[in-house]
Design a protein around this motif. Structure first.
Motif, PDB file in Angstrom:
ATOM      1  N   UNK A 216       0.817  -1.215   0.000  1.00 27.81           N
ATOM      2  CA  UNK A 216       0.000   0.000   0.000  1.00 27.81           C
ATOM      3  C   UNK A 216       0.852   1.268   0.000  1.00 27.81           C
ATOM      4  N   UNK A 217       2.183   1.084  -0.084  1.00 31.09           N
ATOM      5  CA  UNK A 217       3.126   2.205  -0.083  1.00 31.09           C
ATOM      6  C   UNK A 217       2.909   3.107   1.133  1.00 31.09           C
ATOM      7  N   UNK A 218       2.796   2.466   2.282  1.00 28.32           N
ATOM      8  CA  UNK A 218       2.548   3.164   3.549  1.00 28.32           C
ATOM      9  C   UNK A 218       3.637   2.767   4.535  1.00 28.32           C
ATOM     10  N   UNK A 219       4.081   3.720   5.339  1.00 32.55           N
ATOM     11  CA  UNK A 219       5.107   3.417   6.332  1.00 32.55           C
ATOM     12  C   UNK A 219       4.464   3.059   7.675  1.00 32.55           C
ATOM     13  N   UNK A 220       5.258   2.455   8.533  1.00 39.27           N
ATOM     14  CA  UNK A 220       4.784   2.153   9.890  1.00 39.27           C
ATOM     15  C   UNK A 220       4.405   3.445  10.605  1.00 39.27           C
ATOM     16  N   UNK A 221       5.195   4.491  10.385  1.00 35.57           N
ATOM     17  CA  UNK A 221       4.933   5.775  11.035  1.00 35.57           C
ATOM     18  C   UNK A 221       3.619   6.374  10.559  1.00 35.57           C
ATOM     19  N   UNK A 222       3.321   6.255   9.275  1.00 33.83           N
ATOM     20  CA  UNK A 222       2.039   6.759   8.762  1.00 33.83           C
ATOM     21  C   UNK A 222       0.880   6.000   9.395  1.00 33.83           C
TER      22      UNK A 222
ATOM     23  N   UNK B 220       0.893   4.434  12.256  1.00 37.23           N
ATOM     24  CA  UNK B 220       0.872   4.811  13.667  1.00 37.23           C
ATOM     25  C   UNK B 220       0.163   6.143  13.865  1.00 37.23           C
ATOM     26  N   UNK B 221       0.488   7.113  13.024  1.00 43.70           N
ATOM     27  CA  UNK B 221      -0.094   8.447  13.149  1.00 43.70           C
ATOM     28  C   UNK B 221      -1.589   8.441  12.842  1.00 43.70           C
ATOM     29  N   UNK B 222      -1.981   7.801  11.750  1.00 44.77           N
ATOM     30  CA  UNK B 222      -3.386   7.775  11.339  1.00 44.77           C
ATOM     31  C   UNK B 222      -4.260   7.114  12.400  1.00 44.77           C
ATOM     32  N   UNK B 223      -3.762   6.045  13.017  1.00 43.15           N
ATOM     33  CA  UNK B 223      -4.568   5.291  13.977  1.00 43.15           C
ATOM     34  C   UNK B 223      -4.287   5.650  15.433  1.00 43.15           C
ATOM     35  N   UNK B 224      -3.411   6.636  15.643  1.00 43.70           N
ATOM     36  CA  UNK B 224      -3.041   7.056  17.005  1.00 43.70           C
ATOM     37  C   UNK B 224      -2.539   5.880  17.845  1.00 43.70           C
ATOM     38  N   UNK B 225      -1.667   5.089  17.244  1.00 43.07           N
ATOM     39  CA  UNK B 225      -1.038   3.963  17.942  1.00 43.07           C
ATOM     40  C   UNK B 225       0.254   4.471  18.547  1.00 43.07           C
ATOM     41  N   UNK B 226       0.543   4.079  19.759  1.00 41.89           N
ATOM     42  CA  UNK B 226       1.750   4.565  20.418  1.00 41.89           C
ATOM     43  C   UNK B 226       3.002   3.974  19.771  1.00 41.89           C
ATOM     44  N   UNK B 227       4.114   4.712  19.839  1.00 38.56           N
ATOM     45  CA  UNK B 227       5.372   4.174  19.317  1.00 38.56           C
ATOM     46  C   UNK B 227       5.754   2.862  20.005  1.00 38.56           C
ATOM     47  N   UNK B 228       5.421   2.733  21.275  1.00 42.10           N
ATOM     48  CA  UNK B 228       5.711   1.512  22.024  1.00 42.10           C
ATOM     49  C   UNK B 228       4.974   0.305  21.466  1.00 42.10           C
ATOM     50  N   UNK B 229       3.754   0.516  21.030  1.00 42.02           N
ATOM     51  CA  UNK B 229       2.967  -0.572  20.454  1.00 42.02           C
ATOM     52  C   UNK B 229       3.566  -1.017  19.123  1.00 42.02           C
ATOM     53  N   UNK B 230       3.973  -0.059  18.305  1.00 45.17           N
ATOM     54  CA  UNK B 230       4.616  -0.405  17.033  1.00 45.17           C
ATOM     55  C   UNK B 230       5.917  -1.154  17.305  1.00 45.17           C
ATOM     56  N   UNK B 231       6.648  -0.740  18.323  1.00 44.24           N
ATOM     57  CA  UNK B 231       7.900  -1.424  18.685  1.00 44.24           C
ATOM     58  C   UNK B 231       7.618  -2.858  19.128  1.00 44.24           C
ATOM     59  N   UNK B 232       6.564  -3.051  19.923  1.00 44.73           N
ATOM     60  CA  UNK B 232       6.177  -4.397  20.349  1.00 44.73           C
ATOM     61  C   UNK B 232       5.865  -5.271  19.143  1.00 44.73           C
ATOM     62  N   UNK B 233       5.146  -4.710  18.194  1.00 43.65           N
ATOM     63  CA  UNK B 233       4.790  -5.458  16.998  1.00 43.65           C
ATOM     64  C   UNK B 233       6.050  -5.823  16.203  1.00 43.65           C
TER      65      UNK B 233
ATOM     66  N   UNK C  95      -8.462  -2.087  14.896  1.00 42.64           N
ATOM     67  CA  UNK C  95      -8.369  -0.771  14.252  1.00 42.64           C
ATOM     68  C   UNK C  95      -7.550  -0.839  12.970  1.00 42.64           C
ATOM     69  N   UNK C  96      -6.481  -1.630  12.988  1.00 43.30           N
ATOM     70  CA  UNK C  96      -5.659  -1.802  11.789  1.00 43.30           C
ATOM     71  C   UNK C  96      -6.471  -2.480  10.691  1.00 43.30           C
ATOM     72  N   UNK C  97      -7.175  -3.553  11.047  1.00 42.96           N
ATOM     73  CA  UNK C  97      -7.997  -4.280  10.065  1.00 42.96           C
ATOM     74  C   UNK C  97      -9.074  -3.371   9.468  1.00 42.96           C
ATOM     75  N   UNK C  98      -9.723  -2.591  10.316  1.00 44.09           N
ATOM     76  CA  UNK C  98     -10.780  -1.700   9.835  1.00 44.09           C
ATOM     77  C   UNK C  98     -10.205  -0.638   8.903  1.00 44.09           C
ATOM     78  N   UNK C  99      -9.081  -0.045   9.278  1.00 42.49           N
ATOM     79  CA  UNK C  99      -8.489   1.013   8.472  1.00 42.49           C
ATOM     80  C   UNK C  99      -7.987   0.486   7.128  1.00 42.49           C
TER      81      UNK C  99
END
Length: 69
Positions: free
Chosen positions: A15-21, A23-36, A49-53
């Motif tokens: 989808x040509x989307x970054x993890x940071x994009x 994270x920002x769109x869904x208001x996910x914390x940086x810690x959650x992205x790090x856990x993933x 929320x990820x599935x819905x988006x």
């Protein structure tokens, strides 16, 4: 290992989307992205929320990887 979010990372590339994009769109914390990134557990709310988006199924986001004994 437990869980792998490799399907999500591949989907983001498609989808040509970054993890940071994401994270920002869904208001996910940086810690959650790090856990993933480390294959750690995150809440089902985050996965939902990820599935819905991204309009995808759970198996497009996370997969179970059997631990070696």
């Amino acid at each position: 290992m437990g869980f792998s979010y490799d399907p999500l990372w591949k989907l983001l590339i498609d989808k040509k989307m970054t993890k940071e994009e994401l994270r920002t769109v869904l208001s996910i914390s940086p810690g959650t992205i790090a856990k993933m990134g480390k294959g750690k557990n995150v809440s089902m709310d985050v996965v939902e929320r990820i599935c819905a988006y991204l309009d995808c199924n759970i198996e497009d986001v996370v997969q179970y990887v059997k631990k070696e004994s």
